[in-house]
Enzyme design. Structure first.
Site, PDB file in Angstrom:
ATOM      1  N   ARG A  72     -23.466  -9.918   7.177  1.00  0.00           N
ATOM      2  CA  ARG A  72     -23.903  -9.161   6.067  1.00  0.00           C
ATOM      3  C   ARG A  72     -24.433  -7.981   6.301  1.00  0.00           C
ATOM      4  O   ARG A  72     -24.073  -6.830   5.635  1.00  0.00           O
ATOM      5  CB  ARG A  72     -24.536  -9.928   4.869  1.00  0.00           C
ATOM      6  CG  ARG A  72     -24.774  -9.256   3.711  1.00  0.00           C
ATOM      7  CD  ARG A  72     -24.882 -10.083   2.360  1.00  0.00           C
ATOM      8  NE  ARG A  72     -25.583 -11.288   2.469  1.00  0.00           N
ATOM      9  CZ  ARG A  72     -26.968 -10.992   2.611  1.00  0.00           C
ATOM     10  NH1 ARG A  72     -27.684 -10.224   2.655  1.00  0.00           N
ATOM     11  NH2 ARG A  72     -27.680 -12.419   2.951  1.00  0.00           N
ATOM     12  N   TYR A 124      -8.089   6.639 -11.489  1.00  0.00           N
ATOM     13  CA  TYR A 124      -7.320   5.443 -11.175  1.00  0.00           C
ATOM     14  C   TYR A 124      -7.691   4.401 -12.259  1.00  0.00           C
ATOM     15  O   TYR A 124      -8.889   4.352 -12.583  1.00  0.00           O
ATOM     16  CB  TYR A 124      -7.716   4.815  -9.937  1.00  0.00           C
ATOM     17  CG  TYR A 124      -7.482   3.563  -9.660  1.00  0.00           C
ATOM     18  CD1 TYR A 124      -6.070   3.018  -9.453  1.00  0.00           C
ATOM     19  CD2 TYR A 124      -8.503   2.256  -9.437  1.00  0.00           C
ATOM     20  CE1 TYR A 124      -5.890   1.560  -9.137  1.00  0.00           C
ATOM     21  CE2 TYR A 124      -7.990   1.165  -9.523  1.00  0.00           C
ATOM     22  CZ  TYR A 124      -6.641   0.766  -9.063  1.00  0.00           C
ATOM     23  OH  TYR A 124      -6.265  -0.521  -8.962  1.00  0.00           O
ATOM     24  N   ASP A 196     -12.844  10.741  -4.225  1.00  0.00           N
ATOM     25  CA  ASP A 196     -11.904   9.699  -4.066  1.00  0.00           C
ATOM     26  C   ASP A 196     -10.630  10.369  -3.300  1.00  0.00           C
ATOM     27  O   ASP A 196      -9.877  10.866  -3.733  1.00  0.00           O
ATOM     28  CB  ASP A 196     -11.539   9.027  -5.129  1.00  0.00           C
ATOM     29  CG  ASP A 196     -10.729   7.798  -4.929  1.00  0.00           C
ATOM     30  OD1 ASP A 196      -9.996   7.605  -3.835  1.00  0.00           O
ATOM     31  OD2 ASP A 196     -10.619   6.808  -5.710  1.00  0.00           O
ATOM     32  N   LYS A 221      -4.580   1.198   0.627  1.00  0.00           N
ATOM     33  CA  LYS A 221      -3.397   2.040   0.462  1.00  0.00           C
ATOM     34  C   LYS A 221      -3.108   2.621   1.653  1.00  0.00           C
ATOM     35  O   LYS A 221      -2.563   2.123   2.485  1.00  0.00           O
ATOM     36  CB  LYS A 221      -3.729   3.276  -0.781  1.00  0.00           C
ATOM     37  CG  LYS A 221      -4.434   2.735  -1.825  1.00  0.00           C
ATOM     38  CD  LYS A 221      -3.612   1.606  -2.555  1.00  0.00           C
ATOM     39  CE  LYS A 221      -4.412   0.962  -3.862  1.00  0.00           C
ATOM     40  NZ  LYS A 221      -5.069   1.584  -4.761  1.00  0.00           N
TER      41      LYS A 221
HETATM   42  C1  LIG Z   1      -6.290   1.337  -5.581  1.00  0.00           C
HETATM   43  C2  LIG Z   1      -7.242   2.577  -5.860  1.00  0.00           C
HETATM   44  C3  LIG Z   1      -8.667   2.294  -6.023  1.00  0.00           C
HETATM   45  C4  LIG Z   1      -9.295   0.818  -6.048  1.00  0.00           C
HETATM   46  O1  LIG Z   1      -9.106   0.252  -4.704  1.00  0.00           O
HETATM   47  P1  LIG Z   1      -8.528  -1.367  -4.497  1.00  0.00           P
HETATM   48  O2  LIG Z   1      -8.610  -1.446  -2.966  1.00  0.00           O
HETATM   49  O3  LIG Z   1      -7.699  -1.688  -5.334  1.00  0.00           O
HETATM   50  O4  LIG Z   1     -10.012  -2.081  -5.112  1.00  0.00           O
HETATM   51  C5  LIG Z   1      -9.572   3.463  -6.250  1.00  0.00           C
HETATM   52  N1  LIG Z   1      -9.056   4.273  -6.427  1.00  0.00           N
HETATM   53  C6  LIG Z   1      -7.679   4.857  -6.160  1.00  0.00           C
HETATM   54  C7  LIG Z   1      -7.270   6.282  -6.143  1.00  0.00           C
HETATM   55  C8  LIG Z   1      -6.915   4.031  -5.926  1.00  0.00           C
HETATM   56  O5  LIG Z   1      -5.552   4.220  -5.815  1.00  0.00           O
END
Ligand SMILES: *Cc1c(COP(=O)(O)O)cnc(C)c1O
Length: 403
Positions: A72, A124, A196, A221
């Site tokens: 951890r 998101y 992000d 992604k």
């Molecule tokens: C998918 C996504 C998230 C969340 O991520 P997870 O891996 O699904 O928890 C946050 N921001 C954006 C822009 C996303 O496309």
């Protein structure tokens, strides 16, 4: 884990206080992605970084440590992934989490009860839900504003604003914010800027170059690229933010597991080739959609008629492969989702496989109806994540699905 003070731990875990930039200096992005931070394992010559599938680590003697004590706090496979991400992003330190939402949850631990954050309005849906339904219960306040509009951004600040959370390009409407302008405004108001960067990744967009303090990822992604691992990252530009974020992460325990870390190390090697191919396909598909008689609107940052095209050219080296578009009727949108054969009707984005979603009920189902209406997220909107299939097959599939 009693002596858990950061300084004591940092002295033991190599790389905890941040990466040694010299290790990857002189190498370009594609090379860092392939080689990784440490490169070939010195002891065995293993080209694939080993998976240290261990929860705990033995002490060589009383008062001694190998640098690792408990996964951890630190795990060698996860640390190699984190350091590779930090090197790719040009940040001081990266932390890997079990999902993008886990990374964003950790980021919010920089705020204290009574603090306020300014957040992109077109974002998101899961991030909106996390802020509005979970963290709002703990005395944190969020204002959603169009951060692509400087006046709206300025009006959103309050004396207690501690953080600006920016998504650019936005999801799903593909609006582009001027990162440097948002960073300047945040800093004038004494707030940090987190970006992000999930849609473009550091391959196409480097928020630190424009003044961002923290870069956030859903690694699920593009960074993963194969639709097979959930992961998330926080990357910090400066050393001061390492300790509070590391303490939160280590205390909460949402870190990425060793095997998933290894899959992500493998994924990063092909980041550049995947993104280049995805973008090439997306440029063709956006043109096709614009000429299709059943499509009424196309939002693709790489189209010269996109309202923020010039802004994109100034701050990115590519446009990515996310396209949203509207059909002439709701029925056609629904039919298209059901009729595509190669393009799959599924949530998520960024992988080798092309995926199409219906933002109204899928990714943006938790956004209130008034907010969705104002953004233009309606029953005719589809979002397409373009993959690396042969573009001629993708075009043929979309053509028959929209007919
Ligand atoms: C998918 C996504 C998230 C969340 O991520 P997870 O891996 O699904 O928890 C946050 N921001 C954006 C822009 C996303 O496309």
């Amino acid at each position: 884990m009693d002596d858990s003070s950061f300084k004591a731990m940092a002295a033991e875990i190599d790389g905890l206080l941040g990466i040694d930039e010299a290790r990857c200096s002189g190498l370009r992005t594609d090379s860092v992605a392939v080689r990784g931070y440490r490169g070939v394992d010195k002891d065995t010559g293993s080209i694939s970084f080993p998976i240290y599938q261990s929860a705990t680590f033995a002490h060589p003697a009383f008062g001694q440590s190998t640098g690792y004590c408990y996964s951890r706090c630190g795990n060698p496979t996860r640390l190699e992934l984190e350091n590779t991400i930090a090197a790719l992003e040009g940040g001081k330190k990266a932390m890997a989490f079990s999902s993008g939402m886990a990374a964003i949850s950790c980021l919010i631990k920089l705020m204290k009860s009574g603090d306020h954050a300014v957040v992109s309005d077109d974002l998101y849906g899961g991030t909106y839900r996390l802020f509005s339904q979970v963290f709002s219960q703990y005395g944190l306040e969020f204002t959603y504003a169009d951060l692509t509009d400087e006046a709206a951004l300025e009006a959103a600040f309050r004396p207690n604003t501690r953080l600006v959370f920016l998504e650019t390009p936005t999801n799903p409407m593909m609006k582009v914010a001027d990162i440097a302008a948002v960073a300047d405004a945040a800093h004038v108001h004494g707030a940090l800027l987190a970006v992000d960067n999930t849609f473009l990744t550091m391959y196409f967009q480097r928020p630190f170059d424009f003044g961002a303090d923290i870069v956030v990822y859903s690694g699920t992604k593009y960074l993963c690229g194969h639709n097979d691992v959930l992961s998330g990252f926080l990357v910090v530009r400066d050393e001061e933010l390492i300790e509070p974020l590391f303490n939160a992460a280590m205390s909460e325990g949402n870190q990425l597991a060793p095997f998933d870390s290894w899959l992500m190390i493998r994924s990063l090697k092909t980041l550049g080739v995947r993104l280049r191919q995805q973008e090439k396909n997306a440029l063709r598909i956006a043109e096709f959609l614009k000429s299709n008689p059943h499509v009424t609107e196309v939002h693709y940052v790489g189209s010269p008629d996109h309202p923020n095209y010039q802004r994109s050219l100034r701050q990115t080296t590519g446009f990515g492969a996310m396209i949203s578009f509207k059909t002439d009727t709701k029925q056609r949108a629904v039919d298209a989702l059901e009729r595509t054969k190669l393009v799959l009707f599924a949530e998520s984005l960024g992988g080798a496989e092309s995926l199409m979603t219906y933002p109204l009920v899928q990714t943006h189902g938790s956004i209130p109806a008034e907010m969705r209406d104002a953004l233009g997220i309606d029953e005719r909107l589809l979002r397409l994540s373009v993959g690396i299939e042969d573009v001629e097959d993708l075009l043929a599939d979309l053509e028959q699905a929209l007919a």
